[in-house]
Scaffold this active site. Structure first.
Site, PDB file in Angstrom:
ATOM      1  N   GLU A 117     109.471 -18.300  90.008  1.00 47.98           N
ATOM      2  CA  GLU A 117     109.746 -16.856  89.942  1.00 47.98           C
ATOM      3  C   GLU A 117     110.353 -16.401  88.620  1.00 47.98           C
ATOM      4  O   GLU A 117     110.127 -15.273  88.187  1.00 47.98           O
ATOM      5  CB  GLU A 117     110.668 -16.445  91.085  1.00 47.98           C
ATOM      6  CG  GLU A 117     109.981 -16.303  92.432  1.00 47.98           C
ATOM      7  CD  GLU A 117     109.653 -17.616  93.096  1.00 47.98           C
ATOM      8  OE1 GLU A 117     110.122 -18.669  92.609  1.00 47.98           O
ATOM      9  OE2 GLU A 117     108.912 -17.604  94.104  1.00 47.98           O
ATOM     10  N   GLU A 133     102.282 -15.904  93.334  1.00 48.94           N
ATOM     11  CA  GLU A 133     101.962 -17.133  94.060  1.00 48.94           C
ATOM     12  C   GLU A 133     100.966 -16.838  95.187  1.00 48.94           C
ATOM     13  O   GLU A 133     101.220 -15.962  96.019  1.00 48.94           O
ATOM     14  CB  GLU A 133     103.244 -17.738  94.629  1.00 48.94           C
ATOM     15  CG  GLU A 133     104.191 -18.215  93.521  1.00 48.94           C
ATOM     16  CD  GLU A 133     105.637 -18.311  93.981  1.00 48.94           C
ATOM     17  OE1 GLU A 133     105.904 -18.214  95.184  1.00 48.94           O
ATOM     18  OE2 GLU A 133     106.514 -18.462  93.095  1.00 48.94           O
ATOM     19  N   LEU A 159     104.624 -22.093  91.037  1.00 51.56           N
ATOM     20  CA  LEU A 159     105.730 -21.687  91.901  1.00 51.56           C
ATOM     21  C   LEU A 159     106.997 -21.571  91.064  1.00 51.56           C
ATOM     22  O   LEU A 159     107.794 -22.514  90.990  1.00 51.56           O
ATOM     23  CB  LEU A 159     105.905 -22.734  93.007  1.00 51.56           C
ATOM     24  CG  LEU A 159     106.524 -22.270  94.323  1.00 51.56           C
ATOM     25  CD1 LEU A 159     106.496 -23.400  95.325  1.00 51.56           C
ATOM     26  CD2 LEU A 159     107.896 -21.698  94.153  1.00 51.56           C
ATOM     27  N   GLN A 198     106.712 -13.489  96.843  1.00 50.88           N
ATOM     28  CA  GLN A 198     106.181 -13.735  98.181  1.00 50.88           C
ATOM     29  C   GLN A 198     107.048 -13.159  99.306  1.00 50.88           C
ATOM     30  O   GLN A 198     106.512 -12.649 100.288  1.00 50.88           O
ATOM     31  CB  GLN A 198     105.941 -15.220  98.374  1.00 50.88           C
ATOM     32  CG  GLN A 198     104.792 -15.518  99.291  1.00 50.88           C
ATOM     33  CD  GLN A 198     104.228 -16.900  99.049  1.00 50.88           C
ATOM     34  OE1 GLN A 198     104.870 -17.896  99.367  1.00 50.88           O
ATOM     35  NE2 GLN A 198     103.034 -16.968  98.496  1.00 50.88           N
ATOM     36  N   PHE A 199     108.352 -13.235  99.139  1.00 47.48           N
ATOM     37  CA  PHE A 199     109.276 -12.602 100.073  1.00 47.48           C
ATOM     38  C   PHE A 199     110.500 -12.184  99.268  1.00 47.48           C
ATOM     39  O   PHE A 199     110.804 -12.774  98.232  1.00 47.48           O
ATOM     40  CB  PHE A 199     109.695 -13.559 101.191  1.00 47.48           C
ATOM     41  CG  PHE A 199     108.676 -13.712 102.279  1.00 47.48           C
ATOM     42  CD1 PHE A 199     108.647 -12.846 103.362  1.00 47.48           C
ATOM     43  CD2 PHE A 199     107.724 -14.720 102.197  1.00 47.48           C
ATOM     44  CE1 PHE A 199     107.691 -12.992 104.359  1.00 47.48           C
ATOM     45  CE2 PHE A 199     106.768 -14.862 103.191  1.00 47.48           C
ATOM     46  CZ  PHE A 199     106.746 -13.992 104.277  1.00 47.48           C
ATOM     47  N   PRO A 201     115.552 -15.159  91.725  1.00 54.24           N
ATOM     48  CA  PRO A 201     115.470 -15.769  90.390  1.00 54.24           C
ATOM     49  C   PRO A 201     114.918 -14.798  89.343  1.00 54.24           C
ATOM     50  O   PRO A 201     115.021 -15.055  88.143  1.00 54.24           O
ATOM     51  CB  PRO A 201     114.506 -16.950  90.598  1.00 54.24           C
ATOM     52  CG  PRO A 201     114.595 -17.267  92.054  1.00 54.24           C
ATOM     53  CD  PRO A 201     114.797 -15.926  92.728  1.00 54.24           C
ATOM     54  N   HIS A 226     113.254 -14.697 104.862  1.00 55.70           N
ATOM     55  CA  HIS A 226     112.033 -13.887 104.919  1.00 55.70           C
ATOM     56  C   HIS A 226     112.320 -12.502 105.482  1.00 55.70           C
ATOM     57  O   HIS A 226     111.399 -11.778 105.808  1.00 55.70           O
ATOM     58  CB  HIS A 226     110.977 -14.581 105.791  1.00 55.70           C
ATOM     59  CG  HIS A 226     110.419 -15.840 105.205  1.00 55.70           C
ATOM     60  ND1 HIS A 226     111.183 -16.947 104.950  1.00 55.70           N
ATOM     61  CD2 HIS A 226     109.158 -16.154 104.813  1.00 55.70           C
ATOM     62  CE1 HIS A 226     110.418 -17.906 104.444  1.00 55.70           C
ATOM     63  NE2 HIS A 226     109.195 -17.454 104.347  1.00 55.70           N
ATOM     64  N   ILE A 267     112.930 -13.427  95.430  1.00 50.23           N
ATOM     65  CA  ILE A 267     112.848 -12.618  94.208  1.00 50.23           C
ATOM     66  C   ILE A 267     114.117 -12.752  93.363  1.00 50.23           C
ATOM     67  O   ILE A 267     114.131 -12.387  92.196  1.00 50.23           O
ATOM     68  CB  ILE A 267     112.596 -11.126  94.557  1.00 50.23           C
ATOM     69  CG1 ILE A 267     112.028 -10.381  93.344  1.00 50.23           C
ATOM     70  CG2 ILE A 267     113.865 -10.457  95.072  1.00 50.23           C
ATOM     71  CD1 ILE A 267     111.619  -8.951  93.635  1.00 50.23           C
TER      72      ILE A 267
HETATM   73  C1  LIG Z   1     111.541 -19.791  95.558  1.00 52.76           C
HETATM   74  C2  LIG Z   1     110.471 -19.691  96.578  1.00 52.76           C
HETATM   75  N1  LIG Z   1     109.324 -19.062  96.273  1.00 52.76           N
HETATM   76  C3  LIG Z   1     108.324 -18.951  97.159  1.00 52.76           C
HETATM   77  C4  LIG Z   1     108.457 -19.464  98.419  1.00 52.76           C
HETATM   78  C5  LIG Z   1     107.325 -19.329  99.452  1.00 52.76           C
HETATM   79  N2  LIG Z   1     106.775 -20.665  99.719  1.00 52.76           N
HETATM   80  C6  LIG Z   1     107.143 -21.361 100.815  1.00 52.76           C
HETATM   81  S1  LIG Z   1     106.495 -22.911 100.780  1.00 52.76           S
HETATM   82  C7  LIG Z   1     105.707 -22.649  99.321  1.00 52.76           C
HETATM   83  C8  LIG Z   1     104.892 -23.747  98.710  1.00 52.76           C
HETATM   84  C9  LIG Z   1     105.730 -24.976  98.493  1.00 52.76           C
HETATM   85  O1  LIG Z   1     104.898 -26.008  98.025  1.00 52.76           O
HETATM   86  P1  LIG Z   1     105.468 -27.476  97.846  1.00 52.76           P
HETATM   87  O2  LIG Z   1     106.713 -27.433  97.020  1.00 52.76           O
HETATM   88  O3  LIG Z   1     104.359 -28.318  97.322  1.00 52.76           O
HETATM   89  O4  LIG Z   1     105.918 -27.950  99.283  1.00 52.76           O
HETATM   90  P2  LIG Z   1     104.948 -28.158 100.553  1.00 52.76           P
HETATM   91  O5  LIG Z   1     104.868 -26.852 101.279  1.00 52.76           O
HETATM   92  O6  LIG Z   1     103.622 -28.616 100.037  1.00 52.76           O
HETATM   93  O7  LIG Z   1     105.621 -29.206 101.384  1.00 52.76           O
HETATM   94  C10 LIG Z   1     105.947 -21.358  98.860  1.00 52.76           C
HETATM   95  C11 LIG Z   1     105.377 -20.793  97.627  1.00 52.76           C
HETATM   96  C12 LIG Z   1     109.675 -20.107  98.738  1.00 52.76           C
HETATM   97  N3  LIG Z   1     109.889 -20.629  99.948  1.00 52.76           N
HETATM   98  N4  LIG Z   1     110.649 -20.203  97.796  1.00 52.76           N
END
Ligand SMILES: Cc1ncc(C[n+]2csc(CCOP(=O)(O)OP(=O)(O)O)c2C)c(N)n1
Ligand SMILES: Cc1ncc(C[n+]2csc(CCOP(=O)(O)OP(=O)(O)O)c2C)c(N)n1
Ligand SMILES: [Mg+2]
Ligand SMILES: [Mg+2]
Lengths: 326, 369, 326, 369
Positions: free
Chosen positions: C60, C29, C58, C82-83, C89, C129, C87
């Site tokens: 995992e 991601e 997005l 990403q953190f 999942p 995180h 991981i």
């Molecule tokens: C399972 C998971 N993977 C990765 C992340 C890191 N991360 C935080 S916000 C984000 C993007 C989320 O996008 P969206 O669902 O469109 O929500 P928005 O931030 O646009 O409100 C990611 C990849 C996370 N929080 N949870």
């Protein structure tokens, strides 16, 4: 009083908990009409109805996550995961939410759920049906991991797990489901969580085990007795958090420790027990600690599972070594 | 884009069709603030509309302050909802106190409407769990940081309502990126087959950190993902608070009356960086952002209420002052809050701390290890 | 030679591996245009193009699963999670497939993949995180778990992980990403997996650590030196499988062992090291083993993370206790 | 059932429709074995059709033998594909050797066509990993027992093909129950957005152990789940080998030529217990099963080739004898195979066993611990 197998005792405990507390729900794959692939939920649908015994779609992540939602709303979901090899999609919800919801909200919301799953090898099952990965769960703070090893302990511990206000992963050794019957009094009496069970008192060596290998451990204790070695056998039962005081007291008495588990050796729960003795019981040790475990390999398919699992003779040999150690 | 990919060929072959679907779209207040035909009655009710406007403004001012606090080292990483306020305010405004909200980390607009205090929000984003002990909505879930993991919780909560035969609804907000995750789909499918009282609000702000929606999925809409769960899906203009309130209101009413779940895709835009730790200039063009500002839900609503003669320049100045005062008071409360005691780490780990962990709590209380 | 931070060394290693072996792919991601949230993949998209640096949806589970498919097809996917809190999942695919595909097919198919993830607390990040759950991965047979603790080790170990024919989980302490710079020669030279690094030789006590706390451990060694306590510092580096012989040799020399890790104590990797000493090094132990670890709690939010993480003074005190133990 | 749930209301409101979809259905050979109009040309080509029939028969006889072996303690738990043979044979027959198959545990029909030997199948189900070291399709994946976990692998394999610009396709078989899992959806979505050369064959045999499809999902079809991934979805009669071969053939050709992924729902029925460890009489009615037998793909195909004058009673007897001989030979080979050496557990754990594990291998070789 009635003679029941361990799986029978589990069914008895589920029925009792549901009868005594309407917040208790059973959910999972094939737990309804089919009564679960091991029949642990047999008869519950007929007795308590489809609103309390819920067949779910084939989706472990949502089974885990919806259980968190149900628990936060005050229900006591008891979710069945069909085999331990299929519970891994639930780890994310266990680690990120079930074990943290109370802490995260400073007690505003909590998660009194139970995740049940068959565990262990020895029934000639297909791939992924023979796992013993309790250590993965034991490392997660904020929840309990319980492994019963007899019908009566399964009954009392499951009742305690369901009544517990926090998450409990309850792992049931398939090899013991129908291994033997025992008189179990369906009186709703819980057994304490967070404490070991001393199954046999002894002076010469402490044998700590849990789950299916309790069987081999007790056999080993018998054989050792015939050699004049008096083994104390402790069933860990609650794998996390560990009742270390009971183990320490035993080792202080015997000076010798053998830990037995069916899980792979590396970073298994046995390591934690050995480590604590090395920290707090070192001076009472009269011999190196030994661990009798499965190998650090993938659980083999049935043709080799017996070679993979710890056998009574392995335990006997280890006990002999530590007892005769100079 | 792949909408009805087989349609042409199918018709050519005069194939038998076993299922048909369509995704409707709704907007009532256009980007210029003009009310379109067949708008719901409440759009003409200032008692309903003005509070919506006030709420979007309070949220905007709070977000800007939070960003400033982070920049000056007084707050942790912060994800603002600037530009998306109409979505959160809109759906929260049609929820009752008894309904339960489950969300991600960018729903301050809805949380504030629901009664989560500004100080609680600051505490949480300042790194203090006590910020999740909402004094207001006691049953609302804390924000779920792992994307989409709150969606399974929502169907669990909805199942609880259904089992207790309570006329309550679980409202679950998630982002466009969240729709790529299996958790979302598994929950959607369960909601459909059990006909649960849950409403999924997919907030399509067009970005998931650096991923535009077009790289997230091939679907023409996110609303159509509802079809895989066998539930109704609809797309709306998320910067049109009238549409959000109306359509989510219909969905909540349907769910409350046993009509089952639905999914609403609200089109909006993430005006700012993903969080204060992000730098959106690395991956999106300035023109796109400035174009999006022209659809700002707050300006749009202000134009509308102004045109209706409901809102004067003075009202506006007055509101801004009120909001700033509220925010400053919350900041003061937040900054004055002493940090938690180290040993409080153990206070809510379990209802009753297992005896075997007591020594750790004591050691921590004593300091050091 | 150039001075780089640890995250810079990781980028350098990724670029080197991609340049030297076209089978190497980077996916995850925000790893493309954005260069990853920590910029570990910065510049790779521009240099190697979108077919080798793939921004994924997005999701995992499919990132993990598709990596298995790519690896079985001969690619060398390096997937970024990403953190560490995100991981989980991927655990299902790691446990059920990545670590088993070679064994299951008797070597017909294999799984040369690397899962990279930032780990650890100390950067005032939001919930999830700041995880240090390496023990969960270490218990899985059939794969490796590696944790670098300096720019040069990150460079050499990551190259080795990517070249390795089996799955490697590569965990990068965020607290060290930009902690300091080091001369790193971008010569493509790998460092050995499955072996510890002795960072400091000493006679009085063995300090075993890995990841971010290597920093506090070295500081502690300094302080101890000033008190006349000569500490040997070992960076475990490959957390599984463990290079136990190096640790054993050190403990046989010093007779005293302190294990330091940022993960919760219960069933952490430190337990495995202590257990092995209790099995094979007991007689050389002149004092109980000590573990300096985080508490068995959920990682707290930033306000309390310093209280949660092991500090240099905790290590100094533990070392003093074991050295002065009679 | 929820197909286009909002349609009526939407039209009533003259709502703007932003996306439309439909799910076509195909069948060429009806249950009575009659060929329907516009059947593909190959249906009249005995050189193509007879091998399909032979393959379904071999699979049926093998399955029955495997069940018998299990009942007599000579094989482990076994999941037969009795009643579903036309699906596996159909899609495997339009794959090339270079394509890769990924599947669950009930695809013996396809595996056998792909060149997995009967002895290998018996070894695997007898509890010996060597049964997965296919001498034939070297790149095919071993069966995935954890439901739906092979679907992400399939998109990975398809990505490999796309990156290497190879004209190859990944064919992924999964069950109706598998469509409830997030892995399936995440992979579907990825296949859509990356336009990967993969074909998903959803084998709807109406049951997931004791769960009927109606309790698995609210969707009218499983094919419509493709809409959530933005890819084409179609439903077919899976007991009609002509339809399976034709429709999967089209999908594979499209994927091979850069046309992207598709999903095919094949309607069939699980005639027997879930596995030899299951007792289906606990949860499904005998009438349902006997009714399903009337749609048996083998009988249907036999009627068709018989009516075409391609198949005599003698051919049938001859074929049965051939199949039985093949199966008996495989059983003999299987039973004559000595069990693996215990220490072989370590042979393929890593390419090179880490030094730190050598002692375990040695101990095992020595026997005991
Ligand atoms: C399972 C998971 N993977 C990765 C992340 C890191 N991360 C935080 S916000 C984000 C993007 C989320 O996008 P969206 O669902 O469109 O929500 P928005 O931030 O646009 O409100 C990611 C990849 C996370 N929080 N949870
Ligand atoms: C993740 C997972 N959960 C549970 C199981 C146990 N299980 C084995 S087969 C099966 C039903 C699968 O149904 P379906 O996908 O329709 O395939 P079918 O058996 O009908 O061919 C279940 C629940 C499993 N193998 N994997
Ligand atoms: Mg977004
Ligand atoms: Mg099925």
């Amino acid at each position: 009083m009635s003679e029941v197998t361990m799986v029978g005792a589990i069914t008895m405990a589920l029925a009792r908990a549901m009868a005594d507390d309407e917040r208790v729900l059973v959910l999972g794959e094939d737990v309804g009409r089919n009564g679960g692939v091991f029949r642990a939920t047999e008869g519950l649908l007929e007795r308590f109805g489809g609103e309390r015994v819920m067949d779910t779609p084939l989706a472990e992540t949502v089974i885990a996550g919806m259980s968190v939602g149900l628990a936060a709303q005050g229900f006591r979901p008891v979710a069945e995961f069909q085999f331990m090899g299929f519970i891994y999609p639930a780890l994310d919800q266990l680690i990120c939410h079930a074990s943290r919801l109370r802490n995260r909200t400073r007690g505003r919301l909590s998660c009194p759920l139970v995740f049940r799953s068959p565990m262990g090898a020895g029934i000639h099952a297909p791939e992924h049906h023979s796992e013993s990965t309790e250590a993965l769960f034991a490392h997660i703070p904020g929840m309990r991991v319980v492994v019963p090893s007899s019908p009566s302990r399964a009954y009392g511990l499951l009742l305690a797990a369901i009544a517990d206000p926090d998450p409990v992963v309850f792992l049931e050794p398939t090899r013991l489901y129908r291994a033997h019957k025992e008189e179990v009094n369906d009186n709703g009496e819980k057994l304490p969580l967070d404490s070991c069970f001393v199954l046999r008192e002894g002076r010469n060596v402490t044998l700590v085990a849990w789950g299916a290998v309790i069987k081999e451990t007790l056999e080993a204790a018998q054989d050792l007795a015939e050699e004049g070695i008096d083994a104390e056998v402790i069933d860990l039962a609650t794998v996390s958090p560990i009742d270390f005081e009971t183990i320490l007291a035993s080792v202080e008495k015997t000076g010798r420790l053998v830990i037995i588990h069916e899980a792979p050796r590396n970073c298994g729960v046995g390591a934690e027990i050995a480590a604590r003795i090395a920290e707090r019981g070192l001076l009472s040790l009269q011999a190196p600690i030994e661990r009798v475990t499965a190998y650090d390999t993938v659980v083999p398919l049935p043709k080799l599972e017996n070679a993979y699992m710890p056998q009574a003779k392995d335990i006997v040999e280890a006990a002999r070594r530590v007892v005769t150690f100079q | 884009m792949n909408d009805n990919p087989d349609k042409a060929s199918a018709q050519a072959r005069k194939e038998k069709i076993v299922a048909e679907f369509e995704i409707p779209y709704r907007q009532y207040l256009d980007a210029s603030g003009r009310l379109l035909g067949d708008a719901p009655a409440f759009a003409n009710n200032r008692e309903i509309v003005l509070p919506l406007y006030r709420a979007t403004m309070l949220t905007r001012i709070f977000d800007n302050k939070a960003i400033a606090l982070q920049r000056t080292g007084q707050l942790g990483t912060y994800p603002s909802c600037i530009g998306q306020e109409a979505v959160g305010v809109g759906y929260a405004s049609v929820m009752t106190d008894k309904d339960v909200m489950l969300t991600t980390y960018r729903e301050q607009a809805a949380q504030i409407w629901r009664g989560v205090t500004l100080a609680e929000l600051l505490l949480y984003w300042g790194g203090d769990e006590r910020g999740c002990d909402y004094k207001g909505p006691r049953e609302d879930f804390p924000v779920a940081v792992p994307i989409a993991t709150q969606v399974p919780h929502a169907v669990g909560v909805a199942t609880a309502f259904k089992l207790r035969h309570e006329p309550r609804v679980a409202v679950c907000a998630l982002g466009d990126g969240a729709t790529s995750k299996g958790d979302f789909y598994e929950a959607l499918n369960l909601a459909g087959v059990w006909q649960l009282p849950v409403v999924f609000v997919v907030i399509n702000n067009h970005w998931a950190i650096s991923m535009p929606v077009a790289k997230q999925t091939a679907t023409k809409t996110l609303a159509q993902k509802a079809i895989a769960g066998g539930i109704p899906g609809i797309q709306i203009d998320g910067n049109d608070v009238i549409a959000v309130r109306e359509v989510v209101g219909e969905a909540i009413a349907r769910a409350r009356n046993g009509g089952g779940p639905s999914l609403i895709e609200a089109l909006t835009y993430r005006m700012r960086d993903h969080t204060t730790a992000d730098d959106a200039t690395r991956y999106r063009r300035e023109e796109e952002v400035s174009a999006a500002w022209k659809t700002d839900p707050i300006v749009r609503l202000r134009t509308y209420i102004g045109a209706n003669g409901w809102w004067s320049k003075e009202d506006e100045e007055q509101l801004v002052i009120e909001c700033k005062d509220k925010v400053e008071a919350a900041v003061a409360e937040y900054l004055a809050t002493p940090p938690p005691e180290p040993q409080s780490m153990f206070d809510h780990l379990f209802e009753t701390l297992p005896a075997s962990l007591e020594w750790q709590r004591k050691k921590l209380a004593g300091g050091g290890k």
